[in-house]
Design a protein around this motif. Structure first.
Motif, mmCIF file in Angstrom:
data_model
loop_
_atom_site.group_PDB
_atom_site.id
_atom_site.type_symbol
_atom_site.label_atom_id
_atom_site.label_comp_id
_atom_site.label_asym_id
_atom_site.label_seq_id
_atom_site.Cartn_x
_atom_site.Cartn_y
_atom_site.Cartn_z
ATOM 1 N N LEU A 24 0.808 -1.214 0.000
ATOM 2 C CA LEU A 24 0.000 0.000 0.000
ATOM 3 C C LEU A 24 0.845 1.270 0.000
ATOM 4 C CD1 LEU A 24 -2.787 1.253 0.054
ATOM 5 C CD2 LEU A 24 -2.853 0.914 2.532
ATOM 6 N N MET A 25 1.823 1.334 0.893
ATOM 7 C CA MET A 25 2.618 2.552 1.002
ATOM 8 C C MET A 25 3.427 2.800 -0.269
ATOM 9 S SD MET A 25 2.896 4.969 3.110
ATOM 10 C CE MET A 25 3.869 6.479 3.095
ATOM 11 N N GLY A 26 4.003 1.757 -0.832
ATOM 12 C CA GLY A 26 4.765 1.919 -2.064
ATOM 13 C C GLY A 26 3.901 2.396 -3.215
ATOM 14 N N LEU A 27 2.683 1.828 -3.318
ATOM 15 C CA LEU A 27 1.767 2.236 -4.377
ATOM 16 C C LEU A 27 1.395 3.708 -4.232
ATOM 17 C CD1 LEU A 27 -0.178 1.643 -6.736
ATOM 18 C CD2 LEU A 27 -1.866 0.927 -5.033
ATOM 19 N N TYR A 43 -1.089 2.961 10.763
ATOM 20 C CA TYR A 43 -0.049 2.278 9.990
ATOM 21 C C TYR A 43 0.501 3.189 8.894
ATOM 22 C CZ TYR A 43 1.913 -0.878 6.465
ATOM 23 O OH TYR A 43 2.732 -1.454 5.537
ATOM 24 N N LEU A 44 -0.402 3.833 8.156
ATOM 25 C CA LEU A 44 0.030 4.694 7.065
ATOM 26 C C LEU A 44 0.748 5.938 7.576
ATOM 27 C CD1 LEU A 44 -3.038 4.451 4.660
ATOM 28 C CD2 LEU A 44 -0.761 3.491 4.318
ATOM 29 N N GLN A 45 0.268 6.479 8.685
ATOM 30 C CA GLN A 45 0.925 7.661 9.259
ATOM 31 C C GLN A 45 2.341 7.332 9.713
ATOM 32 O OE1 GLN A 45 -0.063 10.825 9.429
ATOM 33 N NE2 GLN A 45 -2.063 10.480 8.496
ATOM 34 N N ALA A 46 2.510 6.183 10.352
ATOM 35 C CA ALA A 46 3.844 5.776 10.817
ATOM 36 C C ALA A 46 4.780 5.525 9.633
ATOM 37 C CB ALA A 46 3.739 4.527 11.684
ATOM 38 N N HIS A 62 5.835 12.187 1.591
ATOM 39 C CA HIS A 62 4.763 13.187 1.615
ATOM 40 C C HIS A 62 4.005 13.117 0.297
ATOM 41 C CE1 HIS A 62 6.648 14.853 5.211
ATOM 42 N NE2 HIS A 62 7.804 14.808 4.551
ATOM 43 N N PHE A 63 2.719 12.906 0.406
ATOM 44 C CA PHE A 63 1.893 12.761 -0.790
ATOM 45 C C PHE A 63 1.601 14.127 -1.411
ATOM 46 C CE2 PHE A 63 0.378 9.142 1.960
ATOM 47 C CZ PHE A 63 1.168 8.195 1.327
ATOM 48 N N SER A 64 1.634 14.180 -2.732
ATOM 49 C CA SER A 64 1.355 15.420 -3.454
ATOM 50 C C SER A 64 -0.118 15.530 -3.840
ATOM 51 C CB SER A 64 2.227 15.493 -4.716
ATOM 52 O OG SER A 64 1.967 14.383 -5.564
#
Length: 320
Positions: free
Chosen positions: A71-74, A98-101, A109-111
């Motif tokens: 998920l995080m990589g995607l 989980y995603l915040q950590a 940082h997501f754009s």
């Protein structure tokens, strides 16, 4: 509605099968929804005909690694590519933490906007075309199954019939196309449904993994056009399935039978049933078909177009 299986193995990837992820493509709105996101899912998308720029919603069943490690990589890649407008993510409690950590420790940082929705049983998303609901399954940790329902649509509007009846064009046509009843200036009452073709019955998809046989899965799958259900173990290994709270091929078939679904597609297979072993995946398929004949076994990059059912509607007008 088109389903693409991006990962069909359980626990760990194999040479032929990646871990869990299923994509639902909605061509009519150029959207892509994802169900689970095991490690390597973004690579699977790149190897498929799917367009990652269309990704808009991700539904996570539970927080075991083989369902979330990708998920995080995607999400990070979507940000670097710059094509995704926003992503809504739905899943159990703890998913946002989980995603915040992961974001904090990887300095990612997501754009684009990413919103995490913590789900509970019931409707979790609805718009003018679809309703998505979830329900509890029975696994070692909190796990949810999902049900996607496409809303019924009025059939194709017969413009020629409307002209023959000397119905004035304009806003009235729009009302009739929506199936509304309209009173004309001359006093005639016209039912829009009688100027439209057969109603397009909305399709239903259920996604149930990971779980042992349970009433929750049956409820989610009720009358579904297609049920995607895990079948980690063969019937012979039922004791192991109960210990680990996973399903056998026969449990998946029983769920489909009791729920009255049209088609069952099994996924999430244990690597123990590799070719050459005493029990192979083809044996699991035979076990399931003995209970529910309309069963298929998913493989990575398998594509399934969900057929539409039509309800026959009488097309006639009341004489005035």
């Amino acid at each position: 509605m088109q389903i693409t299986f991006l990962g069909t193995s359980s626990g760990v990837p194999t040479r032929a099968r990646n871990v869990s992820s299923v994509a639902l493509r909605l061509p009519q709105r150029a959207e892509l929804w994802l169900f689970d996101c095991g490690e390597g899912t973004q690579h699977q998308i790149l190897r498929s005909d799917l367009r990652i720029s269309q990704l808009s919603r991700i539904f996570i069943t539970h927080l075991h690694g083989d369902h979330i490690f990708g998920l995080m990589g995607l999400l990070a890649s979507c940000g670097l590519a710059g094509n995704v407008e926003k992503v809504d993510i739905y899943g159990p409690p703890g998913l946002n933490d989980y995603l915040q950590a992961a974001s904090r420790y990887s300095h990612t940082h997501f754009s684009y906007p990413v919103k995490v929705h913590t789900v509970k049983p019931g409707v979790i998303y609805e718009d003018e075309e679809f309703t998505v609901s979830c329900g509890l399954l029975h696994h070692r940790i909190t796990a949810f199954g999902y049900r996607v329902v496409e809303k019924d649509r009025v059939g194709r509007f017969d413009v020629e019939k409307a002209k023959a009846l000397k119905i004035p064009s304009g806003p009235i046509y729009g009302q009739l196309k929506r199936g509304e009843t309209v009173t004309l200036e001359d006093g005639r009452v016209i039912k829009g449904s009688e100027l439209c073709g057969p109603t397009e019955i909305g399709r239903k998809i259920a996604y149930c993994t990971d779980t042992v046989y349970c009433d929750g899965a049956v409820s989610l799958a009720a009358d579904a056009d297609v049920l995607i259900h895990e079948a980690t173990f063969a019937h012979q290994d039922a004791e192991m399935a109960f210990q680990r709270l996973h399903s056998t091929s026969t449990m998946a078939a029983q769920t489909a039978h009791v729920a009255g679904v049209n088609k069952l597609i099994m996924t999430h297979f244990s690597p123990r049933y590799a070719p050459g072993n005493s029990i192979e995946l083809r044996d699991l398929l035979q076990e399931a078909r003995a209970i529910f004949p309309n069963t298929d076994m998913a493989h990575d990059f398998m594509v399934y177009d969900v057929p539409r059912r039509r309800e026959v509607v009488a097309n006639h007008l009341n004489s005035v």
